[in-house]
Design an enzyme around this catalytic site. Structure first.
Site, mmCIF file in Angstrom:
data_model
loop_
_atom_site.group_PDB
_atom_site.id
_atom_site.type_symbol
_atom_site.label_atom_id
_atom_site.label_comp_id
_atom_site.label_asym_id
_atom_site.label_seq_id
_atom_site.Cartn_x
_atom_site.Cartn_y
_atom_site.Cartn_z
ATOM 1 N N LYS A 3 0.833 -1.203 0.000
ATOM 2 C CA LYS A 3 0.000 0.000 0.000
ATOM 3 C C LYS A 3 0.867 1.253 0.000
ATOM 4 O O LYS A 3 0.685 2.151 -0.837
ATOM 5 C CB LYS A 3 -0.932 0.016 1.209
ATOM 6 C CG LYS A 3 -1.880 1.211 1.221
ATOM 7 C CD LYS A 3 -2.650 1.325 2.516
ATOM 8 C CE LYS A 3 -1.797 1.961 3.595
ATOM 9 N NZ LYS A 3 -2.582 2.325 4.808
ATOM 10 N N ASP B 280 -6.431 0.733 0.992
ATOM 11 C CA ASP B 280 -6.618 1.142 2.380
ATOM 12 C C ASP B 280 -8.010 0.722 2.826
ATOM 13 O O ASP B 280 -8.699 -0.037 2.129
ATOM 14 C CB ASP B 280 -6.385 2.647 2.531
ATOM 15 C CG ASP B 280 -7.504 3.485 1.919
ATOM 16 O OD1 ASP B 280 -8.369 2.926 1.199
ATOM 17 O OD2 ASP B 280 -7.521 4.705 2.161
#
Length: 217
Positions: free
Chosen positions: A123, A142
């Site tokens: 991420k 997320d």
């Protein structure tokens, strides 16, 4: 989900959330080092909170060399509002030390190298690559991306890496960065975790959650 449905969702969200002057960066950064550190700090807190500590943090430690030499206690004091400040302090100093030791103080521009840094997973690496270098290596997953993509029916997975694979299979690489921004924007504005505003959702006609919960009228 079929690709044509996914593309229609992208088109609607694009018209809803992006204008010519839209800033696609939620974090306020000036260089690759800053976006790396700020993305590490963004875990389990808001972008607003991370942005609020930016000035003090980078005035004190403007580059990997100064951050690598910083006292952990001094870093902790500055970033305390972001939460989990002890672990985050350890990670940002550790990442800075590795940047100095292995990369001459330059933030790498590849997924393979970025995820070697302490505190950096896919991420964070995806955000750094897209925001700092304009490289779409994947879609950062997320909590908003995870929630919205699952509700829409873009994925049946809960593991972020598997969700990312599902999303990147639906969209061409050149829109991966924008898709991340669009899903986050929609999650914040409409598709709330506890009480999604389905009645005013611009993509409810394509949404599995909306269909399954029999929202009509």
């Amino acid at each position: 989900m079929m690709k044509d449905t996914a593309c229609r969702i992208f088109s609607v969200l694009l018209n809803q959330y992006i204008r010519e002057d839209t800033n696609l960066n939620f974090l306020e950064f000036d260089n690759p080092f800053q976006i790396l550190i700020m993305t590490i700090l963004s875990a389990q807190t808001t972008d607003r909170t991370v942005n609020s500590v930016k000035g003090r943090l980078f005035e004190a430690y403007p580059d990997p060399h100064s951050m690598a030499d910083a006292e952990i206690s001094k870093i902790e004091e500055i970033i305390r509002p972001t939460g989990f400040y002890r672990a985050k302090s350890k990670n940002i100093r550790g990442a800075s030390e590795m940047l100095v030791r292995e990369y001459d103080g330059v933030v790498p521009d590849s997924m393979e190298e970025l995820i070697k840094l302490p505190g950096v997973g896919r991420k964070t690496a995806n955000i750094v690559l897209n925001h700092a270098y304009g490289i779409d290596a994947g879609i950062a997953v997320d909590t908003h991306v995870k929630r919205v993509s699952y509700r829409l029916g873009m994925t049946d997975n809960t593991d972020p890496d598997k969700i990312e694979r599902d999303l990147t299979a639906l969209y061409p690489q050149e829109v991966w960065g924008k898709m991340n921004f669009l899903l986050i924007s929609h999650g914040r504005a409409v598709c709330d975790a506890k009480k999604p505003a389905c009645e005013r959702c611009c993509i409810k006609d394509y949404c599995r959650y909306y269909s399954n919960n029999n929202f009509f009228g």
